[in-house]
Design an enzyme around this catalytic site. Sequence first.
Site, short mmCIF file in Angstrom:
data_model
loop_
_atom_site.label_atom_id
_atom_site.label_comp_id
_atom_site.label_asym_id
_atom_site.label_seq_id
_atom_site.Cartn_x
_atom_site.Cartn_y
_atom_site.Cartn_z
N GLU A 101 4.95 -5.72 4.09
CA GLU A 101 4.80 -4.89 5.34
C GLU A 101 6.03 -5.07 6.08
O GLU A 101 6.75 -6.09 6.26
CB GLU A 101 3.45 -5.65 6.25
CG GLU A 101 1.97 -5.16 5.75
CD GLU A 101 1.75 -3.62 5.97
OE1 GLU A 101 2.55 -2.92 6.55
OE2 GLU A 101 0.56 -3.31 5.74
N ASP A 150 -0.92 4.39 0.94
CA ASP A 150 -1.45 5.30 1.72
C ASP A 150 -0.76 5.33 3.24
O ASP A 150 -0.04 4.26 3.56
CB ASP A 150 -3.09 4.91 1.98
CG ASP A 150 -3.23 3.56 2.50
OD1 ASP A 150 -2.59 2.58 2.22
OD2 ASP A 150 -4.05 3.61 3.23
N HIS A 167 0.95 -1.19 -0.06
CA HIS A 167 0.04 -0.08 -0.09
C HIS A 167 0.89 1.15 -0.07
O HIS A 167 1.95 1.21 0.49
CB HIS A 167 -0.86 0.05 1.28
CG HIS A 167 -0.37 0.03 2.56
ND1 HIS A 167 -0.21 1.19 2.96
CD2 HIS A 167 0.14 -1.01 3.33
CE1 HIS A 167 0.53 0.84 4.17
NE2 HIS A 167 0.46 -0.31 4.53
N GLU A 184 -5.26 0.84 2.86
CA GLU A 184 -4.83 -0.10 3.73
C GLU A 184 -5.08 0.37 5.20
O GLU A 184 -5.43 -0.28 6.16
CB GLU A 184 -3.41 -0.65 3.40
CG GLU A 184 -3.28 -2.20 4.25
CD GLU A 184 -2.59 -1.89 5.68
OE1 GLU A 184 -2.42 -2.71 6.48
OE2 GLU A 184 -2.28 -0.71 6.05
N GLU A 185 -4.55 1.61 5.31
CA GLU A 185 -4.48 2.27 6.63
C GLU A 185 -5.96 2.82 7.13
O GLU A 185 -6.05 3.00 8.53
CB GLU A 185 -3.43 3.42 6.68
CG GLU A 185 -2.10 3.18 6.56
CD GLU A 185 -1.49 2.19 7.65
OE1 GLU A 185 -1.94 1.88 8.52
OE2 GLU A 185 -0.13 1.87 7.50
#
Length: 381
Positions: free
Chosen positions: A165, A72, A70, A136-137
Amino acid sequence: MPAVDPVRLTADLVRCASVTPADEGALDILHDVLSDAGFDCAWADRGGIRNLFARWGRKGHPKTFGFNGHTDVVPIGNADDWSMPPFGAEVKDGIMYGRGTTDMKSGVAAFAAAAVDFVRDTPPDGAIVLAITGDEEGDATDGTTALLAYMAAQGEQMSACLVGEPTCPDRMGEMIKIGRRGSMTAWITFIGKQGHAAYPHRACNPLPALMRLMDRLASHKLDEGTEFFDPSTLAIVTVDTGNPATNVIPASCSGTVNIRFNDAHSGASLTEWIKTELSRIEGEFGVQIDLRIKISGESFLTPPGPLSALVSKAVKAQTGIEPVLSTTGGTSDARFVKDHCPVVEFGLVGQSMHQVDEHVKTDHIVELKAIYSRILTDYFA
């Protein structure tokens, strides 16, 4: 085409203030890098969220290696608390500062750089897919799930997937995630009858019921852990009466609990347990109780096997460290990917993620690209 510098690409992404749900050009940068290298790129936007799908090689190839990440980021908080501009990507003493440097623009940049260089220098008999989201966040309702829906509709697939991640607690290379605990939240409201504190018999105080329930939930040992998971945990995260007066018994009060659970449970089984406890409290105290549950994700496990062995081999070859296979930590988008194909997670040291002055060692970004390059080389060998 020269080799892609993962540090420069990380900096370019960090300079985009892509606080969920904003993108601010981050995915456009990635789109251009990948499309220039011959990747077929498409947008899988949904609900105002931008999502990028990119594939090199034949659609539906049975040997397709996937990467999920991601671009974001979480909010920066008070900018005055930062010693460096939060979206400046400034480097000092070999350390890059900025929101997203650790979680996880560096991971996205490292894999994109590794993939571009790999298909240029040693085009594989197979395909490589990148599924990168801008959600995602946040609620994660229109991110990786939208990408997977797009892939299903278009006949796209992944044989295996790596999520980038930050997985390492302290040292680069020390941990691979092969699963995650489930997560659920319960909002519980207790409704009684307001009254004067001097005349409790004329009221129905909901607070004793709340206190009894919270004690029962928090003192209950959910399990002892399982083969690959630590014991499940329950945390009381809010308690509220909305009552500033000292001479008034409140009409209602509420509490919230969050449960992180292993594969001994499911969201449904824990919901039934909570409902059983609520029924006991209702009968004992004569209050009305309203319950709202949100299950953010079930626990899952990719058992140790070819994929974790592939990643472990690359990590050890590059770092000299034998990584631990773990299921610790919070939720990630791997919880969505696991329904599509085998998935593991590996990335940077995550000590500063979501913090003021989030940062990453630039050497670690270069090292992560090297690890990802080894993974691709070994996968397509």
